[in-house]
Design a protein around this motif. Structure first.
Motif, PDB file in Angstrom:
ATOM      1  N   TRP A  48       0.854  -1.161  -0.010  1.00 42.34           N
ATOM      2  CA  TRP A  48      -0.169   0.142   0.024  1.00 42.34           C
ATOM      3  C   TRP A  48       0.715   1.190  -0.012  1.00 42.34           C
ATOM      4  N   THR A  49       2.163   1.202   0.586  1.00 43.72           N
ATOM      5  CA  THR A  49       3.118   2.349   0.471  1.00 43.72           C
ATOM      6  C   THR A  49       4.147   2.133  -0.341  1.00 43.72           C
ATOM      7  N   LEU A  50       4.170   1.354  -1.499  1.00 46.78           N
ATOM      8  CA  LEU A  50       5.167   1.121  -2.277  1.00 46.78           C
ATOM      9  C   LEU A  50       6.083   2.438  -2.570  1.00 46.78           C
ATOM     10  N   SER A  51       7.380   2.348  -2.446  1.00 50.52           N
ATOM     11  CA  SER A  51       8.211   3.579  -2.938  1.00 50.52           C
ATOM     12  C   SER A  51       8.387   3.415  -4.254  1.00 50.52           C
ATOM     13  N   ALA A  52       8.773   4.554  -4.854  1.00 51.03           N
ATOM     14  CA  ALA A  52       8.971   4.899  -6.257  1.00 51.03           C
ATOM     15  C   ALA A  52       9.957   3.919  -6.821  1.00 51.03           C
ATOM     16  N   ALA A  53      10.981   3.790  -5.989  1.00 49.75           N
ATOM     17  CA  ALA A  53      12.188   2.858  -6.417  1.00 49.75           C
ATOM     18  C   ALA A  53      11.440   1.344  -6.530  1.00 49.75           C
ATOM     19  N   ALA A  54      10.672   0.950  -5.534  1.00 54.25           N
ATOM     20  CA  ALA A  54      10.116  -0.488  -5.654  1.00 54.25           C
ATOM     21  C   ALA A  54       9.171  -0.512  -6.853  1.00 54.25           C
ATOM     22  N   LYS A  55       8.493   0.458  -6.927  1.00 52.58           N
ATOM     23  CA  LYS A  55       7.606   0.506  -8.309  1.00 52.58           C
ATOM     24  C   LYS A  55       8.363   0.299  -9.430  1.00 52.58           C
ATOM     25  N   ALA A  56       9.528   0.864  -9.648  1.00 50.36           N
ATOM     26  CA  ALA A  56      10.043   0.899 -10.885  1.00 50.36           C
ATOM     27  C   ALA A  56      10.776  -0.470 -10.996  1.00 50.36           C
ATOM     28  N   ARG A  57      10.959  -1.364  -9.915  1.00 51.34           N
ATOM     29  CA  ARG A  57      11.331  -2.752 -10.173  1.00 51.34           C
ATOM     30  C   ARG A  57      10.131  -3.807 -10.393  1.00 51.34           C
ATOM     31  N   ILE A  58       9.066  -3.312 -10.479  1.00 50.81           N
ATOM     32  CA  ILE A  58       7.825  -4.210 -10.888  1.00 50.81           C
ATOM     33  C   ILE A  58       7.320  -4.017 -12.294  1.00 50.81           C
ATOM     34  N   GLY A  59       6.827  -5.016 -12.936  1.00 52.05           N
ATOM     35  CA  GLY A  59       6.128  -5.057 -14.341  1.00 52.05           C
ATOM     36  C   GLY A  59       5.007  -5.662 -14.234  1.00 52.05           C
ATOM     37  N   TYR A  60       3.848  -4.918 -14.226  1.00 52.40           N
ATOM     38  CA  TYR A  60       2.455  -5.407 -14.103  1.00 52.40           C
ATOM     39  C   TYR A  60       1.859  -5.201 -15.579  1.00 52.40           C
ATOM     40  N   VAL A  61       0.977  -6.475 -15.760  1.00 52.75           N
ATOM     41  CA  VAL A  61       0.183  -6.309 -16.996  1.00 52.75           C
ATOM     42  C   VAL A  61      -1.081  -6.885 -16.596  1.00 52.75           C
ATOM     43  N   PRO A  62      -2.033  -6.073 -16.640  1.00 51.28           N
ATOM     44  CA  PRO A  62      -3.686  -6.552 -16.043  1.00 51.28           C
ATOM     45  C   PRO A  62      -4.115  -7.358 -17.387  1.00 51.28           C
ATOM     46  N   GLN A  63      -5.161  -8.168 -16.835  1.00 53.32           N
ATOM     47  CA  GLN A  63      -5.899  -8.838 -17.755  1.00 53.32           C
ATOM     48  C   GLN A  63      -6.537  -8.159 -18.733  1.00 53.32           C
ATOM     49  N   VAL A  64      -7.002  -7.046 -18.439  1.00 48.55           N
ATOM     50  CA  VAL A  64      -7.651  -6.206 -19.801  1.00 48.55           C
ATOM     51  C   VAL A  64      -6.899  -4.835 -19.858  1.00 48.55           C
ATOM     52  N   VAL A  65      -6.354  -4.498 -20.876  1.00 50.37           N
ATOM     53  CA  VAL A  65      -5.086  -3.470 -20.978  1.00 50.37           C
ATOM     54  C   VAL A  65      -6.218  -2.276 -21.769  1.00 50.37           C
ATOM     55  N   HIS A  66      -5.783  -1.319 -20.741  1.00 47.94           N
ATOM     56  CA  HIS A  66      -6.618   0.065 -21.362  1.00 47.94           C
ATOM     57  C   HIS A  66      -5.530   1.103 -21.545  1.00 47.94           C
ATOM     58  N   LEU A  67      -5.517   1.605 -22.799  1.00 49.91           N
ATOM     59  CA  LEU A  67      -4.565   2.726 -23.055  1.00 49.91           C
ATOM     60  C   LEU A  67      -5.181   3.831 -23.549  1.00 49.91           C
ATOM     61  N   TYR A  68      -4.677   4.907 -24.060  1.00 53.42           N
ATOM     62  CA  TYR A  68      -5.015   6.056 -24.446  1.00 53.42           C
ATOM     63  C   TYR A  68      -5.395   5.883 -26.088  1.00 53.42           C
ATOM     64  N   PRO A  69      -6.608   5.959 -26.362  1.00 52.12           N
ATOM     65  CA  PRO A  69      -7.040   5.484 -27.591  1.00 52.12           C
ATOM     66  C   PRO A  69      -6.644   6.258 -28.982  1.00 52.12           C
ATOM     67  N   TRP A  70      -5.997   7.631 -28.649  1.00 53.68           N
ATOM     68  CA  TRP A  70      -5.918   8.690 -29.320  1.00 53.68           C
ATOM     69  C   TRP A  70      -4.431   8.341 -29.816  1.00 53.68           C
ATOM     70  N   MET A  71      -3.697   7.539 -29.179  1.00 54.73           N
ATOM     71  CA  MET A  71      -2.175   7.663 -29.238  1.00 54.73           C
ATOM     72  C   MET A  71      -1.999   6.573 -30.520  1.00 54.73           C
ATOM     73  N   LYS A  72      -0.584   6.652 -30.913  1.00 56.44           N
ATOM     74  CA  LYS A  72      -0.345   5.468 -31.726  1.00 56.44           C
ATOM     75  C   LYS A  72       0.419   4.515 -30.869  1.00 56.44           C
ATOM     76  N   VAL A  73       0.835   3.308 -31.229  1.00 60.22           N
ATOM     77  CA  VAL A  73       1.742   2.452 -30.960  1.00 60.22           C
ATOM     78  C   VAL A  73       2.974   3.074 -30.274  1.00 60.22           C
ATOM     79  N   ALA A  74       3.557   3.731 -31.340  1.00 65.82           N
ATOM     80  CA  ALA A  74       5.111   4.083 -30.857  1.00 65.82           C
ATOM     81  C   ALA A  74       4.938   5.271 -29.907  1.00 65.82           C
ATOM     82  N   GLN A  75       3.764   6.007 -29.886  1.00 62.36           N
ATOM     83  CA  GLN A  75       3.797   7.124 -29.119  1.00 62.36           C
ATOM     84  C   GLN A  75       3.465   6.532 -27.511  1.00 62.36           C
ATOM     85  N   VAL A  76       2.584   5.579 -27.426  1.00 64.95           N
ATOM     86  CA  VAL A  76       2.415   5.013 -26.062  1.00 64.95           C
ATOM     87  C   VAL A  76       3.885   4.273 -25.597  1.00 64.95           C
TER      88      VAL A  76
END
Length: 294
Positions: free
Chosen positions: A70-98
């Motif tokens: 609940w209080t993860l530091s920025a350093a710890a968050k930078a060491r984690i890679g998370y991929v949710p089951q449903v991916v939501h991204l900005y629809p107006w962007m292009k792949v390279a921009q995201v």
């Protein structure tokens, strides 16, 4: 150095009066590739969100990379890679921009590996996010979660929307990640054949608790199905020690057992004057036997 990437003790999570996690105990060692199995509603996604600090636990304790989720530091968050089951991204962007936008948050972003994954997973850099299929979105989400080469990968049904070629590429990439025994992976999945290819450990969830956690090879070595054939009808209450499920039909019985060795088999043969055949089970069969035994 702490060799545990994740630890939970008696972790509970409730939504109002509904308790989803009912005391989860789990310890994920450094270098482990842990497959999280469970039926729909078992609590897998809720557990993952609690571990990432996306949900606050109701009771018990948890540490991820040695910190309270609940209080993860920025350093710890930078060491984690998370991929949710449903991916939501900005629809107006292009792949390279995201990709460029996400990479800006990570000083150690591996641009070369990211480019390799984009090519390997056949993504069009100029395509708009709104035009991507569900499978393409899942591939892009995986790249965004893996591009900074985190120490801990947390993947929620990462292959659910991928075609066979995409799943094969993902598994190959995860195998490469786990080769050095320093990076850890926790991923939930319904595809047991994928788990068998890359997992070192398996955690089986049932009704908000971990029913089993251990090395995959040990689980496959211990749980077997045996077929007993007797010259006379077996008793209706036929049972064997450690049985998970028993089916008796006249002179024959099919029994799934949690532990088996040569002494056990010899005792069954002598007791019932029977022949005994031992069947190895794949992970899907084991999961179903353990689930049906609940």
């Amino acid at each position: 150095m702490n060799n545990e990437m994740i630890r939970t003790t008696g972790l509970r999570k409730s939504f109002g009066r509904s308790e989803v996690l009912r005391g989860v105990d789990l310890a994920v060692p450094r270098g482990a590739v842990v497959g999280l199995l469970g039926t729909n509603g078992a609590g897998k996604s809720t557990l993952i969100k609690c571990l990432l600090g996306l949900l606050k636990i109701t009771a018990g304790s948890a540490t991820v990379l040695g910190e309270d989720p609940w209080t993860l530091s920025a350093a710890a968050k930078a060491r984690i890679g998370y991929v949710p089951q449903v991916v939501h991204l900005y629809p107006w962007m292009k792949v390279a921009q995201v990709i460029q936008y996400t990479a800006a948050f990570y000083p150690k972003w591996d641009h070369a590996w990211c480019d390799e994954l984009v090519d390997q997973w056949d993504l069009d850099r100029s395509a708009s996010i709104r035009t991507l299929s569900t499978g393409q979105l899942q591939r892009l989400g995986l790249i965004l979660g893996m591009g900074h080469r985190p120490d801990l990968y947390v993947l929620d049904e990462p292959a659910a929307s991928l075609d066979p070629a995409g799943r094969r590429s993902l598994l190959r990439s995860l195998l490469e990640v786990s080769e050095d025994s320093e990076h850890s992976i926790l991923f939930s999945t319904h595809i047991t054949s994928d788990l068998e290819r890359i997992a070192s450990h398996v955690a089986i969830m049932g009704d908000g608790v971990i029913d089993y956690f251990g090395e995959l090879d040990e689980l496959k070595d211990s749980v077997k199905r045996i077929r007993v054939h007797s010259p006379t009808d077996l008793p209706a209450d036929f049972s064997l020690p450690g049985s998970l499920r028993t089916e008796v039909i006249g002179q024959s019985a099919i029994v799934a057992v949690a532990e088996i060795d040569n002494e056990f088999v010899d005792q069954v043969r002598k007791r019932f004057h029977a022949t005994v055949e031992i069947e190895d089970l794949n992970l899907e069969d084991i999961f179903l036997e353990l689930h049906d035994a609940q």
